[in-house]
Structure formats: C-alpha cells, structure tokens
Design an enzyme around this catalytic site. Structure first.
Site, short mmCIF file in Angstrom:
data_model
loop_
_atom_site.label_atom_id
_atom_site.label_comp_id
_atom_site.label_asym_id
_atom_site.label_seq_id
_atom_site.Cartn_x
_atom_site.Cartn_y
_atom_site.Cartn_z
N HIS A 224 -8.10 -3.39 3.71
CA HIS A 224 -6.91 -3.60 2.88
C HIS A 224 -5.68 -4.05 3.64
O HIS A 224 -4.62 -4.20 3.04
CB HIS A 224 -6.55 -2.34 2.11
CG HIS A 224 -7.55 -1.95 1.07
ND1 HIS A 224 -7.47 -2.35 -0.24
CD2 HIS A 224 -8.67 -1.21 1.16
CE1 HIS A 224 -8.49 -1.86 -0.91
NE2 HIS A 224 -9.23 -1.15 -0.08
N LYS B 263 7.78 -1.23 -5.59
CA LYS B 263 6.61 -1.10 -4.71
C LYS B 263 7.02 -0.14 -3.60
O LYS B 263 8.18 0.25 -3.52
CB LYS B 263 6.21 -2.45 -4.14
CG LYS B 263 7.40 -3.23 -3.53
CD LYS B 263 7.01 -4.59 -2.99
CE LYS B 263 6.82 -5.66 -4.03
NZ LYS B 263 5.48 -6.21 -4.08
N THR C 265 -0.88 -6.12 -5.93
CA THR C 265 -1.46 -5.98 -7.27
C THR C 265 -0.34 -5.88 -8.30
O THR C 265 -0.52 -6.27 -9.46
CB THR C 265 -2.38 -4.75 -7.36
OG1 THR C 265 -1.74 -3.65 -6.71
CG2 THR C 265 -3.71 -5.01 -6.70
N LYS D 259 0.34 -7.60 -12.24
CA LYS D 259 0.77 -6.91 -13.47
C LYS D 259 1.96 -7.63 -14.09
O LYS D 259 2.01 -7.84 -15.30
CB LYS D 259 1.15 -5.46 -13.14
CG LYS D 259 -0.03 -4.61 -12.66
CD LYS D 259 0.42 -3.28 -12.08
CE LYS D 259 -0.69 -2.72 -11.20
NZ LYS D 259 -0.23 -1.62 -10.33
C1 GLG Z 1 -3.12 -2.36 0.52
C2 GLG Z 1 -2.29 -3.59 0.69
C3 GLG Z 1 -2.01 -4.36 -0.58
C4 GLG Z 1 -3.25 -4.42 -1.45
C5 GLG Z 1 -3.77 -3.03 -1.72
C6 GLG Z 1 -5.06 -3.04 -2.50
O1 GLG Z 1 -1.11 -3.34 1.40
O2 GLG Z 1 -1.58 -5.65 -0.26
O3 GLG Z 1 -2.97 -5.05 -2.67
O4 GLG Z 1 -4.05 -2.36 -0.51
O5 GLG Z 1 -6.02 -3.79 -1.83
N1 GLG Z 1 -2.59 -0.47 1.86
C7 GLG Z 1 -2.47 -1.04 0.69
O6 GLG Z 1 -1.92 -0.49 -0.23
#
Ligand code: GLG
Length: 824
Positions: free
Chosen positions: A373, A564, A672, A676
C-alpha cells in the site's frame, strides 16, 4: 405467539439475546421483544432504542448468516481469508438496512415508536478499527465480496480502543481514547467454540522422531487465548451474509501457573492483564511503522489465531490431509502487517501436523498473496531479529531457513554478486540485524499487487525491481475502489434518488451504468435537479460545520474540501498556503479572480508526528484570522473539521464541489477519498499521483483541474531542488511567505510556525511545496472561474459521476477474484 428454540452447530452464529427467536418473526415483533427483554428496565432513551433496534436487525440476519455458512461448507468452494490489522467499518445500521432492503419496513416500525431513523443512527458509535485508506479499503472490500456472493472472511482484531477521538484545544490536536465498546456492540456475536491459543516467548527444542527425522518444538511458551467475535457482513440484496471475525485476547486459565502454585493467587490473576493488553488499542499510525513490541504481538496474535481457525475448520472436514488445502485457500495479506502469517503457517503445518518442509512450503507459497500500500520508506516494516528471537523463536528459525533457500536462488540468478545477496536478503545485516517483512512477503507469495497503476509501476521499476526481475509473473496491479452502497446509495440519498429516476436502480450493483448519464449532460431538467441535490447536501453540511466548528458556511459559495489523514506528503500545507494567498488578495481588494469559497480541512495526525500536528495548528490559526475579518468573509471562509471519521465523510462527501487531491506525485499509492468525491459529483483539483491518474483518464482533462510536477519530474528535480528560486519566481508565494514569516497568524505565540517555514525553504523538502505552488494556484484560478458558470460546472460534475464506474470496489474485487484468488 409461536416461539421456536433455535438449535445450531458450533460453527453457526448465535447471539445469546436471540436464543429464543422465531425465524419468521417480523422486524417489528423482534424490536418489541428486544425492548421488552434485552434492555434494562429504565427510561427508553435513544441509545437504548438504537441498541434494541440493532439487535433486531441482527436477528433478521441470523437465519441468512447460518444459511451462508452452511452453503459455503457444503459447496466446498475455495475460501479467501482477508487478513488485516485494520477494518475501518464505521457505522453498520444504515448499511445493513440498505443492503437487506429493510428501509421501508423500518420506517413503518419506527413510526409506532415515534422515533426517526436518523435519531437512532446518530446513536451508533463508529467502529473505528483503522487509521485511514488501508483500513477503509478493507471495509469496502468486505461489502463488495458479500455483494458479489464470494466466500471471503475478514480476519482482524477487536480493539477495545479504536482510532482516538480528536479534540481541538486552542487549535492544537488533543487525543482522547475511543472506548467504542462502552455501550456494548449489538452486532457482534462471541463464538467461544472457535477459541484458539497463541504461543509467545519460550524457546525451540529439537528431537529425532521415530523415523529418524529431526523435528522441532516450541516449548515453555506463554499462551494467550484468542476469542472470536463475529460481525455480519450483509451482501447487497442477495441473501449472503459474510463474516468479519475479530479476535480478542484473553488470559488462558493456566496463565502464570507457577505463581498460582506459589500461593500468590491475587498476583497471578492480576497478571492476566498482560494477555489482555494485546488487543487493547489500535496503533494510530497511518503510512508509518510503529516498531513497538506490542505491535508485533498484535500482528502475530491475529495471524496465528486466524490460521489456526482456518486449519481447524479444514481438519474437521478433511482430517489432517492437506493435499487439497492450497487449491481451496487464499490468504490475502493487507500490507505486511500480517506477514508473520507466512512462517506461522509453515510452523503449524510442520510442527503441529507433521508435514515436511517442501510440502509445507508448497502450500504456503501457493496460498499467500500480498498487497503493498505504500512506497514511503518509513512505512516499510522491519523487525529487529532480537525481538523475534525473544518473542517468536520458532518463527525466527523458519525465517532463517526460508531466507537460506531463497538466497541460493538469488545466487544462482546473479552468480558471484555479493551486493545483490545483501540487498535482497530477508535479513538486513548491521549492528542490529532486522527482518524485512516486505521481502519475506514477496518471497513467499504467489501474488504481489500494488493499488494503482502508477504505484505498481513504481514498485516494479524501483522498490522491488530486483524481485520483479526474479519473478515478473508474481506482480500485478489492482487499482483500489470504494463501495457505491455506502458512498453513494446510502450517504447521498438526494443524488441516489435522482439516479434511480433517470437510470433505474441497477447502478448500485453495476456502477458502470452511470456512464449513461453522459447522454443527459445538456438536459436542463437534469441539471436543475442535480444542482438542487447538491444545494440540499450543502445546506446539511453547513449546519454540521456550524455545529462542529462554529463557522458559518454559505451553501451559495464553492465548497472546497480536503479531508484525509494529516501527512506532509498529502500537502495540506499547499492548501493552507493557498488560503493565505486568497486572504491576502481579498484584503488588498484584488477581487477579480475571486470566487467566494468555503474551505474545509479535516483529518487526524498521528500522536507522535509533530509536524502534522503543527499543520493542524496552522490551519486553525489561519482559519481564525480569515473568519474574523468581515472584509474577507464574504469571499472566503475556512474551517478545520475536528475528529474526521467515516461518519463525517458520509456527510462531507455529498456536499463537496471541489475535491483536493494534491499529494506530491509518486507518494500517494492510490487514494480512495478521491474516488468517493468523484462518484458524488465533485470536481478534482489534483496532481498526477496514485489513482488520480486513472480518474483523469476516465473523465478527461476538461473535467479535472490538473497541476504539478509528475513523479519523474519530482525525482529529476530532487538533486538540485532550490525552493528560493520558486519562491522568488512567484509573487503570490513570496507574499504568502512574507505574511507567514511576519508572525501575522501567531502574534501571541512567536516562532511556533518556524519548522513549517523552514521546511518550505529547505532544499531537501521531499514534498516540494514551493515547486508546485504556482501551478496549484493557477489550477485554483481555473476552478474558481469555472465555478462562476453553474451550468457548465454542473455538466462537469455530471461527467465526473458518470465516469466513476471504474472505481467501484466491485470492479476491483472482480479483478482480485479472477486474477489472484481464482474463485467462483
Ligand atoms: C495506503 C495509501 C493510500 C491507499 C490506501 C489503500 O497511503 O494511498 O489508497 O492505503 O490502498 N497506508 C495507506 O493508507
């Protein structure tokens, strides 16, 4: 009245309060029974009514839940376990009613009690068992899996304390514990029949078995009990109820037996707390590792309990014959957090079930799949070997063996290249050797995926380049998605009704149908209705902002939103600097490019992340100056939304005009929230980062405010980045810096923002704030201009919703299903 005693096998969910439950009982009868029987006999306040109502909705799910389990067991289909340290579920009630199609019935039932559904919904505590994107993605995936009739079980931790509650004191973030279970959790079912014990500490011993083979055991361990709590995950109108199984740690009865024997009874009982600590609290770090011993304990606890659960179920049906096990299972690892499951599966198969290394390895490497991720180095987990040796000695043996065998392969591929061996080894050498969990995960998995096109490309060409050379077939992309049930049908009823009227209800299950909207972008009636829906959502948000922030938002102004986690790479700072710029322009009477706007920023900072916390303070101080100047407020208002969480997003998202997705290119893996907002008809101002790139591809440049350096340009600029040059070149930025440096926003606290000012002026600023400011400002001018033509703006808004179909998590899960899981 006919009441039937429900009997069930141990694998089926039964809630104590529902032991006497007629499977044909109506929702209304059920509610009445719970009000009568499940509540304490006192005032029936909203909280208690919510509890009784939620129990009733759960009761309505129980028969389907059991049927789903039975059907999956009998069909013998492949099953997927989604292993995640985080599931950011939010509230469950509205989602359950939507998916179970119970909204009308609910309205009828609640009428009799003179209570509005919204009133009850407000009583539910968010299940905040996650930090941000990673945890919320897991929640969206569960909804899509259930809605697509897939046999997928979520495995996680039942934290007593979820994500902290954020308060603001004088503009500073203060953390308050989130005791979300205080009033009870009506949705969960404790299933003691699935208890397992998880070993810690002790040491390894080897012995020669009857066949002359060396075997290993892990002895003198301290065992902790893992107790399963199941939460129902209803699919969208398809009769399936999947399970989210959350583990709680408890002391086993023979914990600290020695102390008992020495007669120190009370001391021994008190020590049981140590076991209970494991699932006490969620670590509040997003996209950075914790490195704490307790965190590793949580990871192992979840991994071991979940694997034992899967193996127990298998053995109860097939005996200890694992020939078909790999064909029947996939374990999807949500980041490296549960990657200790890899050596744990090896251990269980070898030490508990007597399999040889090769057979155990074949099974492990054919069932594990890893999702990455983030590329941020601070988020890549590395555990000190020392810690493993102490806490999980048997697993360390296994990791060493995996590494030795794998390095043979590396040596074969790159003969005589010692540097390569060192660089690729699972063990990082040094004064304090570490285990690189991402490398372990790649070596042992049959699939490694990134979460957006650019992210996967950067993984294979950068961070994991060598692994990609070794195993190109393992790597694949799965661009994230979000569930249209929660994020459109449920949270934006005004727009959802409009879509239903125009397109029918099919879009809820097949979001690609939204593209049909493109045919109506000139339809005056649609445009009017679209604007009316947005206005009504904005009025509701304005009321909420007034209540939570004490700031008046005017629904006629543009709502410009960035919510966020607070992180430097997400660049809330760029947004704040832009607000300062507008404030300055307005004060100088330069109003030509100004479109009245209300700017909202929200998000939590990790409690140990000083810079992120300072950004919150800056936002609040700037907001104070903006909102208290009557010359400014007709054109600009600015609020920081406290305690941003899933429920807040459900109200914020439908009311947003402009969505800020402004991370430094190459740093946001996917995002994400961006999806939304798009679904709900917001326009995006954003960089070429993460999934923004794919959103832009879908909607076209004319409907997106693009700015900033590309990921390649960021890398190229790094060695000779000179922020002074960019500041000098931009009059706007020079003026903003002067104002900030004059102490205008912190008259009573001189110098507090110096670290922020220094970070902008520092040639090492990895986020390149100064480099992107001017291009950001120009994109904002463009957005402001566009907003002044409501007709055209609305057309662009419609096109964004129309183009959002690809970002349904149903699409993403369809790809996991076909390309990784191989399930029907
Ligand atoms: C990560 C990333 C995000 C991503 C999310 C889900 O920073 O960009 O959309 O996972 O894959 N550590 C996170 O929250």
């Amino acid at each position: 009245e006919r009441k039937v005693k429900v009997t069930s096998t141990s694998d089926e969910p039964v809630s104590p309060a529902s032991l006497i439950c007629d499977p044909c009982e109506t929702l209304g009868a059920c509610f009445e029974r719970h009000i009568d029987k499940s509540l304490a006999p006192k005032e029936r306040d909203d909280q208690e009514l919510f509890y009784a109502f939620a129990l009733s909705v759960k009761d309505q799910m129980l028969p389907k839940w059991r049927a789903t389990r039975q059907q999956d067991r009998e069909a013998g289909n492949k099953r997927v376990a989604y292993l995640s340290l985080e599931f950011l579920m939010g509230r469950a009630l509205s989602n359950a009613l939507l998916n179970l199609d119970m909204n009308q019935e609910t309205e009828q039932v609640l009428k009799d009690y003179a209570v509005a559904l919204e009133q009850l919904e407000e009583q539910e505590h968010d299940a905040g068992l996650g930090n941000g994107g990673l945890g919320r993605l897991a929640a969206c995936f569960l909804d899509s899996c259930a809605s697509q009739d897939l046999n997928v079980t979520g495995y996680g931790i039942r934290y007593e304390y979820g994500m902290f509650a954020q308060k603001l004191w004088d503009g500073y973030q203060v953390e308050r514990p989130d005791r979300w279970l205080r009033d009870g959790n009506p949705w969960e079912v404790r299933v003691p029949s699935h208890n397992v014990t998880v070993p810690f500490f002790g040491h390894t011993e080897s012995y020669i078995d009857r066949d002359g083979k060396r075997q290993y055991t892990w002895v003198e361990t301290q065992d902790v009990l893992a107790v399963a709590y199941d939460m129902p995950v209803p699919g969208y109108r398809n009769e399936r109820i999947n399970t989210l199984r959350l583990w709680k740690s408890e002391a086993t009865d023979d914990f600290d037996l020695e102390e008992f024997n020495q007669g120190d009874y009370t001391e021994a009982v008190a020590r049981k707390n140590l076991a209970e600590q494991i699932t006490m609290v969620l670590y509040p770090n997003d996209a950075s590792e914790n490195g704490k011993e307790l965190r590793l304990r949580q990871q192992y606890f979840l991994s071991s309990a979940s694997l034992q659960d899967l193996l127990n179920t298998w053995v109860s049906q097939h005996g200890a014959d694992f020939t078909d096990f790999a064909r029947q299972h996939v374990m999807q690892l949500n980041d490296t957090h549960p990657s200790v499951a890899i050596p744990e599966l090896m251990r269980l198969l070898m030490d508990k079930y007597g399999l040889g290394w090769d057979q155990a390895w074949t099974i492990t490497s054919q069932t594990m799949a890893y999702t990455n991720h983030t590329l941020l180095p601070e988020a890549l987990e590395r555990w000190p070997v020392r810690m493993f040796a102490h806490m999980l000695p048997r697993l360390l043996d296994i990791i060493y063996e995996i590494n030795a065998r794998y390095l043979d392969m590396v040596a074969h591929h790159w003969p005589g290249d010692g540097d390569k061996l060192r660089a690729m080894s699972i063990i990082e050498e040094g004064d304090e050797p570490h285990i690189r969990m991402a490398y372990l995960a790649i070596v042992a998995s049959f699939s490694v995926n990134g979460v957006a096109g650019l992210h996967t490309q950067l993984l294979t060409s950068g961070l994991f380049k060598d692994f990609y050379a070794l195993w190109p077939e393992k790597f694949n992309n799965k661009t994230n998605g979000v569930t249209p049930r929660r994020w459109l049908a449920q949270s934006n009823p005004a727009l959802a009704q409009l879509l239903n009227k125009r397109l029918g209800e099919g879009w809820v299950k097949d979001l690609s149908r939204l593209s049909a909207l493109n045919a109506f972008t000139d339809d005056k009636e649609l445009i009017k209705a679209w604007q009316a829906a947005k206005q009504s959502n904005k009025r509701q948000l304005a009321a909420l902002v007034k209540q939570e922030c004490g700031v008046s938002f005017d629904p006629k102004m543009m709502f410009d939103v960035q919510v966020k986690r607070i992180h430097e790479y997400k660049r809330q700072l760029l947004n704040i600097l832009h607000v300062i710029h507008l404030y300055h322009l307005i004060q100088q009477g330069k109003l030509t490019d100004i479109t009245p706007r209300c700017v909202l920023i929200g998000g939590k900072a990790a409690p140990g992340y000083a810079m992120a916390k300072l950004l919150i303070k800056l936002a609040n101080n700037v907001a104070h100056m903006v909102n208290s100047d009557p010359l400014v407020t007709p054109y600009l208002r600015f609020a920081f939304y406290p305690n941003y969480n899933v429920s807040a997003m459900e109200r914020i998202c439908p009311a947003t005009d402009l969505s800020e997705q402004i991370s430094t290119a190459g740093k946001e893996a996917s995002g994400t929230g961006n999806m939304k907002f798009m679904m709900n008809g917001a326009l995006t101002i954003g960089t070429l980062d993460g999934a923004n790139i794919e959103m832009l591809e879908e909607v076209g440049e004319d409907n997106f405010f693009l700015f900033g350096l590309t990921a390649d340009e960021v890398e190229a600029l790094k060695p000779h980045y000179d922020p002074q040059h960019f500041i000098a070149k931009s009059q706007a930025l020079s003026e903003v810096m002067s104002l900030l440096e004059s102490g205008h926003f912190n008259l009573l606290e001189p110098g507090i923002f110096d670290p922020i000012i220094d970070s902008i002026r520092c040639p090492k600023d990895p986020w390149m704030i100064a480099a992107d400011f001017e291009s950001y400002r120009l994109a904002q001018v463009q957005a402001a201009k566009s907003y002044r033509d409501p007709h055209h703006w609305t057309q662009m808004s419609i096109r964004n919703t129309a183009a959002s179909g690809r970002f349904s998590s149903d699409v993403t899960i369809g790809q996991y299903r076909d390309e990784i899981w191989g399930i029907a």
